[in-house]
Design an enzyme around this catalytic site. Structure first.
Site, PDB file in Angstrom:
ATOM      1  N   GLY A   1       0.624  -1.192   0.213  1.00  0.00           N
ATOM      2  CA  GLY A   1      -0.050  -0.132  -0.541  1.00  0.00           C
ATOM      3  C   GLY A   1       0.469   1.328   0.152  1.00  0.00           C
ATOM      4  N   SER A   2       0.111   2.677   0.614  1.00  0.00           N
ATOM      5  CA  SER A   2       0.694   3.151   0.094  1.00  0.00           C
ATOM      6  C   SER A   2       2.279   3.716   1.651  1.00  0.00           C
ATOM      7  CB  SER A   2      -0.055   4.660   0.275  1.00  0.00           C
ATOM      8  OG  SER A   2      -0.911   4.778   1.577  1.00  0.00           O
ATOM      9  N   PHE A   3       2.104   2.303   2.498  1.00  0.00           N
ATOM     10  CA  PHE A   3       3.170   3.363   3.673  1.00  0.00           C
ATOM     11  C   PHE A   3       3.781   1.844   3.193  1.00  0.00           C
ATOM     12  CE2 PHE A   3      -0.822   5.387   5.198  1.00  0.00           C
ATOM     13  CZ  PHE A   3       0.014   6.581   5.793  1.00  0.00           C
ATOM     14  N   GLY A   4       3.786   0.704   2.920  1.00  0.00           N
ATOM     15  CA  GLY A   4       4.638   0.245   2.958  1.00  0.00           C
ATOM     16  C   GLY A   4       4.240  -1.457   2.187  1.00  0.00           C
TER      17      GLY A   4
ATOM     18  N   LYS B   1       4.861  -6.533   8.194  1.00  0.00           N
ATOM     19  CA  LYS B   1       5.227  -4.912   7.601  1.00  0.00           C
ATOM     20  C   LYS B   1       6.384  -4.304   7.790  1.00  0.00           C
ATOM     21  CE  LYS B   1       1.175  -1.802   8.110  1.00  0.00           C
ATOM     22  NZ  LYS B   1       0.303  -1.348   8.721  1.00  0.00           N
TER      23      LYS B   1
ATOM     24  N   ASP C   1      -9.548   4.407   9.746  1.00  0.00           N
ATOM     25  CA  ASP C   1      -9.501   3.405   9.511  1.00  0.00           C
ATOM     26  C   ASP C   1     -10.182   2.474   9.182  1.00  0.00           C
ATOM     27  OD1 ASP C   1      -8.431   3.674   6.150  1.00  0.00           O
ATOM     28  OD2 ASP C   1      -7.298   2.501   6.614  1.00  0.00           O
TER      29      ASP C   1
END
Length: 436
Positions: A23-26, A43, A133
C-alpha cells in the site's frame, strides 16, 4: 523501496516466504517462525514514508492494546537493512476476500460482524485509541474460526480529551468510501466516527455498494464530493434496501455528540437475533452452517423426497419383475451396486422359503453390514436423517442421483437379458438346485 528476499531471516527466527500486499505506507510479507512453524505477517515501511513515523506509531499503539484478543499481537519490531519492520501473528484473510469467494454474505453473518466489531471498538476505545481507518480490508478472519480481527493501526491515534472539538482543520485521514463526515470536514475524530465508519462497512457488505460509489471515479474532488453527499443524505436514504437493524444503528450513531461515550451494549443488541430463531450464529466462511428451524425443516423435506425416490425405484422393479416372471422378485436396497459375489449368492439360496421367491440385494458399502444390524431399530427414513450429520445435503443428492442411474442400468441388464431373452440367466442354476 528495497524488497525483502525469499528466505531472508529477520530477528534471527522469522523467515520471509512471499509478498502478500502493498500500500501507500509499505509492504506486507508472509513469514514463518523457524522455531515453531507459526505463520507471521511482516510489515515493512517504505523509506520515503519514514518521516511520517507510521510504523513507529503503530508499534506504540499495539503495545497499548496488548491483551485485547482481536487485535494483532506484536511479536518483533526494529530496523532491518535500514528500514523499519514490524512482525505480528498472521490472522487470515480480509472480508473482501471472503465476499468475493462467497458472492454475498447472509444477514446473520453481517450481524455477527457488527456485534464483534462493536466489541472490538469498545475495547480499543477504552484504551483511548481511535482507529480512523475502518474498512473491510482491515478486518481479517480465518476459515475455521468464529472470530474476526481488526488490523492496521498506522493512522490511529489517542482520542482527544478536550471537552470541545478542535475547530482547526486537518488533512483528510482515512478511506473516502468509509470515512466519517467529521473526517471529510477535516476535524478531529472521536469514538462515534469509528462507529459511523463501521456502519458504512456493514452497508457495503450487504449491498456491495454505497450511495457515493459513482463518485469514486473522480480524481480531483472525490473526497469533497463524497463528504458532501454523506453530509446531505439522511440515514434512511443511506440505508435504503438494508435491514431495519442497520438503519436503527446508523440513527443512534448519528445522534451521538463528539465526546459522548457510546452505549456499546445497546448498539450490539440491535444486531442480536431472537433466541427462538437460531441455535448459534456463525460466519458464512466457517465450516459450520447456520441452523434454524426453517433449515431443519428443509432438510427433512429433502430427506423425505430421497426416501420416496428410493421406494419408488424398489416398487417399480418389483412390479416389473413380477409381471414378466412370477417366480423371481427383485428387491433393490437403497445402497445398491452393480455386482454380487458367490457368498451372497449362497446366502440368497439359503434364504429361499420356496422356489417361488428369490431376493437379490446389491450391496456396495462398508456400512451395509452395520445398517443391516440396525434395520430392526431404525426406519429407512431415520437412517437418512442420521447420515445427514455426516454428509452434506448437496453430496447426498449427487450420490443419490448416481445410485439411481446405477439401479436403472442393473435393472435393464438383469431383467431384459435374463427374463425377455433368457440367455445366461444368472438365476437358472440357483432355481434348478432349489427345485431338485
Amino acid at each position: 523501496m528495497q524488497e525483502l528476499q525469499q528466505g531472508e531471516l529477520i530477528g534471527e527466527k522469522y523467515k520471509v516466504k512471499k509478498l502478500l500486499s502493498q500500500g501507500s505506507f509499505g509492504k506486507v510479507y508472509l513469514g514463518r517462525n523457524i522455531e515453531n512453524g507459526m505463520k507471521v505477517a511482516i510489515k515493512v515501511e517504505k523509506q520515503e514514508m519514514s518521516n511520517c513515523l507510521s510504523l513507529e506509531r503503530e508499534v506504540e499503539i499495539l503495545k497499548k492494546l496488548r491483551g485485547i484478543p482481536q487485535v494483532p499481537e506484536l511479536l518483533w519490531h526494529g530496523k532491518h537493512n535500514e528500514f523499519q519492520v514490524m512482525i505480528t501473528k498472521m490472522l487470515g484473510f480480509d472480508l473482501i476476500y471472503f465476499l468475493k469467494k462467497n458472492k454475498k454474505f447472509s444477514i446473520e453473518c453481517i450481524f455477527n460482524i457488527a456485534q464483534q466489531m462493536i466489541e472490538i471498538l469498545e475495547n480499543i476505545h477504552k484504551k483511548n485509541i481511535i482507529h480512523r481507518d475502518l474498512k473491510p480490508e482491515n478486518i481479517l478472519a480465518k476459515s475455521h474460526s468464529d472470530q474476526i480481527y481488526l488490523i492496521d493501526f498506522g493512522i490511529s491515534k489517542s482520542s482527544v480529551k478536550s471537552k470541545k472539538q478542535n475547530k482547526a482543520k486537518i488533512p483528510f485521514i482515512g478511506t473516502s468510501r468509509y470515512a466519517s463526515v467529521t473526517a471529510h470536514r477535516g476535524l478531529e475524530q472521536a469514538r462515534r466516527d469509528d462507529l459511523e465508519s463501521l456502519g458504512y462497512v456493514l452497508i457495503y457488505l450487504f449491498k456491495q455498494k454505497l450511495p457515493w460509489s459513482n463518485y469514486e471515479k473522480f480524481e480531483n474532488d472525490r473526497i469533497e464530493r463524497i463528504g458532501q453527499l454523506k453530509f446531505e443524505m439522511k440515514p434512511q436514504d443511506i440505508c435504503e434496501g438494508c435491514p431495519q437493524q442497520i438503519l436503527n444503528y446508523m440513527t443512534q450513531v448519528a445522534g451521538l455528540n463528539h465526546q459522548q461515550i457510546p452505549n456499546y451494549q445497546k448498539l450490539k443488541l440491535i444486531f442480536q437475533l431472537k433466541i427462538n430463531h437460531k441455535q448459534h450464529i456463525i460466519f458464512d466462511w466457517s465450516n459450520n452452517q447456520f441452523i434454524n428451524s426453517k433449515t431443519i425443516q428443509d432438510n427433512k423435506t429433502n430427506n423425505q423426497q430421497k426416501y420416496e425416490s428410493v421406494q419408488h425405484i424398489k416398487l417399480s422393479v418389483e412390479k416389473t419383475s413380477s409381471r414378466h416372471l412370477h417366480t423371481i422378485t427383485f428387491h433393490v436396497d437403497s445402497n445398491a451396486s452393480s455386482c454380487f459375489n458367490s457368498q451372497q449368492s449362497c446366502s440368497m439360496q439359503n434364504s429361499f422359503g420356496s422356489h417361488q421367491s428369490v431376493q437379490v440385494d446389491f450391496l456396495n458399502s462398508e456400512s451395509s453390514v452395520q445398517s443391516q444390524k440396525k434395520e430392526n431399530k431404525l426406519s429407512t427414513f431415520d437412517a437418512f436423517i442420521l447420515n445427514d450429520d455426516i454428509m452434506p445435503i448437496k453430496d447426498q443428492l449427487q450420490l443419490m442421483e448416481l445410485e439411481n442411474q446405477d439401479l436403472e442400468i442393473k435393472h435393464n441388464l438383469l431383467h431384459y437379458r435374463s427374463v425377455y431373452y433368457n440367455f445366461k440367466n444368472p438365476f437358472t442354476g440357483i432355481l434348478s438346485l432349489k427345485i431338485n
